[in-house]
Design a protein around this motif. Structure first.
Motif, short mmCIF file in Angstrom:
data_model
loop_
_atom_site.label_atom_id
_atom_site.label_comp_id
_atom_site.label_asym_id
_atom_site.label_seq_id
_atom_site.Cartn_x
_atom_site.Cartn_y
_atom_site.Cartn_z
N GLY A 75 0.82 -1.21 0.00
CA GLY A 75 0.00 0.00 0.00
C GLY A 75 0.85 1.25 0.00
N SER A 76 1.91 1.25 0.79
CA SER A 76 2.82 2.40 0.82
C SER A 76 3.48 2.62 -0.53
N LEU A 77 3.89 1.52 -1.18
CA LEU A 77 4.51 1.64 -2.50
C LEU A 77 3.51 2.16 -3.53
N MET A 78 2.28 1.70 -3.47
CA MET A 78 1.26 2.16 -4.41
C MET A 78 0.96 3.64 -4.21
N ILE A 79 0.89 4.07 -2.97
CA ILE A 79 0.63 5.49 -2.69
C ILE A 79 1.77 6.36 -3.18
N SER A 80 3.02 5.92 -2.94
CA SER A 80 4.16 6.73 -3.39
C SER A 80 4.23 6.78 -4.92
N GLN A 81 3.89 5.68 -5.59
CA GLN A 81 3.88 5.70 -7.06
C GLN A 81 2.77 6.61 -7.58
N THR A 82 1.62 6.59 -6.96
CA THR A 82 0.51 7.44 -7.38
C THR A 82 0.86 8.91 -7.19
N ILE A 83 1.48 9.25 -6.09
CA ILE A 83 1.89 10.64 -5.83
C ILE A 83 2.93 11.09 -6.85
N SER A 84 3.90 10.23 -7.14
CA SER A 84 4.92 10.62 -8.12
C SER A 84 4.33 10.79 -9.52
N MET A 130 1.24 11.81 -10.12
CA MET A 130 0.48 13.05 -10.08
C MET A 130 1.42 14.26 -10.17
N VAL A 131 2.56 14.19 -9.54
CA VAL A 131 3.52 15.29 -9.58
C VAL A 131 4.04 15.46 -11.00
N ARG A 132 4.35 14.36 -11.68
CA ARG A 132 4.84 14.45 -13.05
C ARG A 132 3.76 14.93 -14.01
N GLN A 133 2.54 14.48 -13.77
CA GLN A 133 1.45 14.83 -14.69
C GLN A 133 1.02 16.28 -14.54
#
Length: 124
Positions: free
Chosen positions: A106-115, A117-120
């Motif tokens: 879950g932590s890995l999925m959240i960090s990937q989603t945040i990264s 969103m930041v790139r997008q």
């Protein structure tokens, strides 16, 4: 009684051949483990579905039966406590490993989603 009646008669010359002896070991009461320490550990640390607490209760019952002298009852309660302790330990380890795995993924999925969103959205 006369002294002569208690003495065993000696028959023939003494031989140097060793005689065979039979040893019979008479066991006293066998120790019945009550698993109280294991139950206490499971109650404090691995008490999933209250199995540790139930095992602790059966361990105390087993100890009480031993104090009364009922070894069959003590053995029965100890066997139940051992079964409950085994189930509590297995279930506790499996669920703990599952929660750790879910937390990490879950932590890995959240960090990937945040990264993403930041790139997008460019930091907004």
């Amino acid at each position: 009684m006369l002294k002569e009646e208690h003495e065993a008669p000696v028959l023939g010359p003494q031989s140097s051949v060793p005689t065979a002896t039979t040893v019979i070991n008479i066991r006293g009461e066998t120790a019945v483990p009550d698993h109280i320490v294991w139950s206490l550990f499971n109650t404090i640390f691995l008490n999933w579905c209250c199995l540790g607490f139930a095992a602790f209760a059966y361990s105390v019952k087993s100890r009480d039966r031993k104090m009364v002298g009922d070894m069959i009852g003590a053995r029965t309660y100890a066997s139940t406590a051992k079964c409950l302790n085994t189930c509590a330990l297995a279930l506790g380890l499996l669920l703990t490993i599952a929660f750790i795995t879910l937390f990490v993924t879950g932590s890995l999925m959240i960090s990937q989603t945040i990264s993403k969103m930041v790139r997008q959205y460019g930091g907004y």
